[in-house]
Write a protein that holds these residues in place. Structure first.
Motif, PDB file in Angstrom:
ATOM      1  N   ILE A 312       0.429  -1.383   0.199  1.00  0.00           N
ATOM      2  CA  ILE A 312      -0.071  -0.197  -0.267  1.00  0.00           C
ATOM      3  C   ILE A 312       0.639   1.256  -0.035  1.00  0.00           C
ATOM      4  CG2 ILE A 312      -2.225  -0.741   1.115  1.00  0.00           C
ATOM      5  CD1 ILE A 312      -1.076  -0.103   3.496  1.00  0.00           C
ATOM      6  N   TYR A 347       0.117   0.524   7.429  1.00  0.00           N
ATOM      7  CA  TYR A 347      -0.555  -1.208   7.526  1.00  0.00           C
ATOM      8  C   TYR A 347      -2.508  -0.397   6.597  1.00  0.00           C
ATOM      9  CZ  TYR A 347      -2.794  -0.314  11.945  1.00  0.00           C
ATOM     10  OH  TYR A 347      -2.892   0.667  12.855  1.00  0.00           O
ATOM     11  N   ARG A 348      -3.095  -1.381   6.830  1.00  0.00           N
ATOM     12  CA  ARG A 348      -3.974  -1.531   6.200  1.00  0.00           C
ATOM     13  C   ARG A 348      -4.673  -1.589   6.968  1.00  0.00           C
ATOM     14  NH1 ARG A 348      -6.228  -3.712   0.349  1.00  0.00           N
ATOM     15  NH2 ARG A 348      -8.301  -3.274   0.186  1.00  0.00           N
ATOM     16  N   ASP A 351     -10.968   0.754   4.346  1.00  0.00           N
ATOM     17  CA  ASP A 351      -9.815   0.826   2.894  1.00  0.00           C
ATOM     18  C   ASP A 351      -9.296   1.796   3.048  1.00  0.00           C
ATOM     19  OD1 ASP A 351     -12.558  -0.410   1.554  1.00  0.00           O
ATOM     20  OD2 ASP A 351     -13.896   0.904   1.657  1.00  0.00           O
ATOM     21  N   GLU A 352      -9.204   2.188   4.453  1.00  0.00           N
ATOM     22  CA  GLU A 352      -8.365   2.962   4.711  1.00  0.00           C
ATOM     23  C   GLU A 352      -5.984   2.322   5.182  1.00  0.00           C
ATOM     24  OE1 GLU A 352     -11.093   6.389   7.237  1.00  0.00           O
ATOM     25  OE2 GLU A 352     -10.398   4.449   8.365  1.00  0.00           O
ATOM     26  N   ALA A 353      -6.065   3.600   5.585  1.00  0.00           N
ATOM     27  CA  ALA A 353      -4.116   2.950   5.007  1.00  0.00           C
ATOM     28  C   ALA A 353      -4.104   3.961   6.268  1.00  0.00           C
ATOM     29  CB  ALA A 353      -3.679   3.589   4.140  1.00  0.00           C
ATOM     30  N   LYS A 426      -9.953   6.311   2.123  1.00  0.00           N
ATOM     31  CA  LYS A 426     -10.068   5.489   1.106  1.00  0.00           C
ATOM     32  C   LYS A 426      -9.480   6.590  -0.309  1.00  0.00           C
ATOM     33  CE  LYS A 426     -13.346   3.118  -1.788  1.00  0.00           C
ATOM     34  NZ  LYS A 426     -14.808   3.307  -2.090  1.00  0.00           N
ATOM     35  N   VAL A 429      -5.527   5.889  -0.866  1.00  0.00           N
ATOM     36  CA  VAL A 429      -5.114   5.059  -0.850  1.00  0.00           C
ATOM     37  C   VAL A 429      -4.576   5.120  -2.234  1.00  0.00           C
ATOM     38  CG1 VAL A 429      -4.656   2.430   0.092  1.00  0.00           C
ATOM     39  CG2 VAL A 429      -6.014   4.923   1.647  1.00  0.00           C
ATOM     40  N   ILE A 431      -3.161   1.341  -3.911  1.00  0.00           N
ATOM     41  CA  ILE A 431      -3.396  -0.527  -3.654  1.00  0.00           C
ATOM     42  C   ILE A 431      -2.595  -0.350  -4.527  1.00  0.00           C
ATOM     43  CG2 ILE A 431      -4.444  -2.768  -3.084  1.00  0.00           C
ATOM     44  CD1 ILE A 431      -5.257  -0.939  -1.269  1.00  0.00           C
TER      45      ILE A 431
END
Ligand code: ADP
Length: 447
Positions: A312, A347-348, A351-353, A426, A429, A431
């Motif tokens: 991420i 970390y994840r 939907d958020e980081a 979200k 972020v 991915i």
């Protein structure tokens, strides 16, 4: 009130009984004639009162309500009482509405009532002036036809009305307006609009003043600290007996420089609303840099670990985010006694980081937590000063995160430690596909 069904029942019973007697004494024909006549009279009477009621309902006036007779007297009495209650309630509601309209008209802020289709139902005179509305002509018009500012249209569409928006008036760009929508009774909305031109001017003056003062102080301070360092480095220039004073002077000028840098950073951040650059952050590089800085700041006094999910990343301004993360890491080290543990995590979460810094330091009492991001708010002034703090670090963090539509979560237990987490929404972020993620693909851990 007598029940109309019972009275009809008794009347019918009486009539049948009378007709049966007539049948026995005068024959069936007489009984039938009397029965039919009685029924017709009964119906005619009710039809007459129904007609009266209908006539009255076309112009329901309390003074002209018919008196009625028999059950109709009770029915009209009931209607009279109901009508009187209704008239009284109507008068009360109308007077309350009048008072509300007068009060809302006297408000210095603009108020617009919108219906469920965002059409104007009512507005007060300040709203007419600020938004250029005309209550007479614009009632029933969609607000989007009359307030055609792109920021307002976006605000209306996004349906997140928790915070007001600031925008330049489209009628006079010198005027700044603050507008907020407040939903009420289902899908209706109140639009509150305030002229904040003066407040904005004062705020700009305050920001400029701080930025200018900091700027003006920076040069003389650099000169003073430069000469102090030169004097201390020059052999024999500083007598041994006064060396400690020079050391203190140098330390204090360093603190002042740090403070001025923080003030300048804050005023720069305050003057721009959104993040300047928006690029994909190389999180691995950021985290490695943070680890190195943490280790050099801790100077081997703490156990520092890093756990990062390589899949991420986020978009944002790399320098600003580095400054925010660095502030949290530096605080964790400064407020953790030697031998403490500091864990950095990337970390994840759904939907958020999340970037979090957990320490086993002095912790913070719950009552201080909400105020930590205020400028110069320090739980323990002397401790902050001792560790080289300015009281501006978390304020800077908060500003940077706001510019990235992100937030700071703080959990802490006194004497046990704290966790400061930066939550990226979200839409920030990124991915990464497994092939783009770091080579080993597993979580990275460093010590
Ligand atoms: P400072 O420069 O004083 O550290 P900050 O704005 O960075 O200013 O932090 C505000 C206050 O929050 C600090 O003075 C300190 O009391 C408290 N604080 C911040 N981080 C921590 C932490 N990790 N552990 C304990 N207290 C902390």
């Amino acid at each position: 009130m007598q029940d109309i069904r019972w009275s009809a029942f008794w009347l019918a019973l009486l009539l049948i009984f009378a007709c049966l007697i007539l049948w026995a004494t005068h024959g069936a024909v007489t009984a039938l004639i009397v029965f039919s006549t009685a029924i017709c009279l009964y119906l005619a009477k009710h039809l007459y009162w129904i007609h009266k009621l209908h006539r009255w309902y076309q112009k329901p006036n309390l003074s002209s309500i018919p008196n009625g007779s028999g059950v109709w007297e009770d029915i009209f009495a009931d209607i009279y009482h109901q009508q009187r209650r209704y008239t009284r309630n109507k008068a009360q509601i109308s007077s309350a509405l009048d008072r509300f309209m007068h009060a809302a008209s006297a408000l210095p802020d603009g108020v617009v009532v919108l219906n469920e289709k965002d059409r104007i139902e009512w507005c007060n005179p300040p709203a007419e002036t600020q938004l250029g509305l005309d209550l007479g002509k614009d009632t029933g018009q969609p607000i989007t036809y009359l307030v055609r500012h792109s920021d307002f249209l976006k605000y209306l569409q996004e349906q997140d009305y928790s915070e007001p928006i600031k925008l330049k008036s489209w009628r006079n760009p010198e005027i700044t307006l603050e507008m907020q929508l407040i939903p009420f009774s289902g899908k209706q909305k109140l639009l509150i609009c305030r002229d904040i031109t003066q407040i904005e001017k004062l705020e700009t003056m305050r920001r400029d003043f701080i930025a200018n003062v900091s700027h003006e102080l920076r040069t003389p301070l650099t000169v003073v600290s430069g000469f102090l360092e030169t004097l201390m480095d020059m052999e024999g220039a500083v007598p041994e007996s006064t060396r400690s004073y020079f050391g203190m002077m140098s330390e204090q000028t360093g603190r002042m420089r740090h403070l001025i840098e923080d003030l300048l950073t804050l005023s720069q951040l305050e003057s721009g609303a959104t993040a300047t650059q928006d690029t994909e952050i190389d999180m691995q590089a950021q985290l490695n840099m943070l680890m190195n800085e943490a280790q050099s700041l801790s100077n081997g006094k703490h156990q520092i670990s890093l756990e990062a999910d390589p899949g991420i990343s986020v978009s944002g301004a790399a320098e600003e985010l580095h400054s925010a993360f660095g502030n949290l890491v530096s605080n964790a080290i400064r407020y953790s006694p030697a031998g403490g543990n500091i864990q950095l995590k990337w970390y994840r979460r759904g939907d958020e980081a999340v970037f979090s810094v957990k320490d086993s330091g002095i912790g913070i009492e719950q009552k201080h937590i909400d105020r930590l991001t205020e400028r110069f708010y320090r739980v323990d002034r002397s401790r902050s000063r001792e560790t080289g703090g300015t009281g501006l670090g978390l304020s800077i963090v908060k500003h940077i995160l706001t510019r990235h539509q992100s937030r700071l979560e703080i959990e802490s237990v006194l004497d046990k430690g704290s966790t400061f987490s930066v939550i990226f929404p979200k839409n920030r972020v990124i991915i990464k596909h497994p092939e783009n993620a770091s080579a080993d693909n597993a979580k990275t851990t460093a010590n």
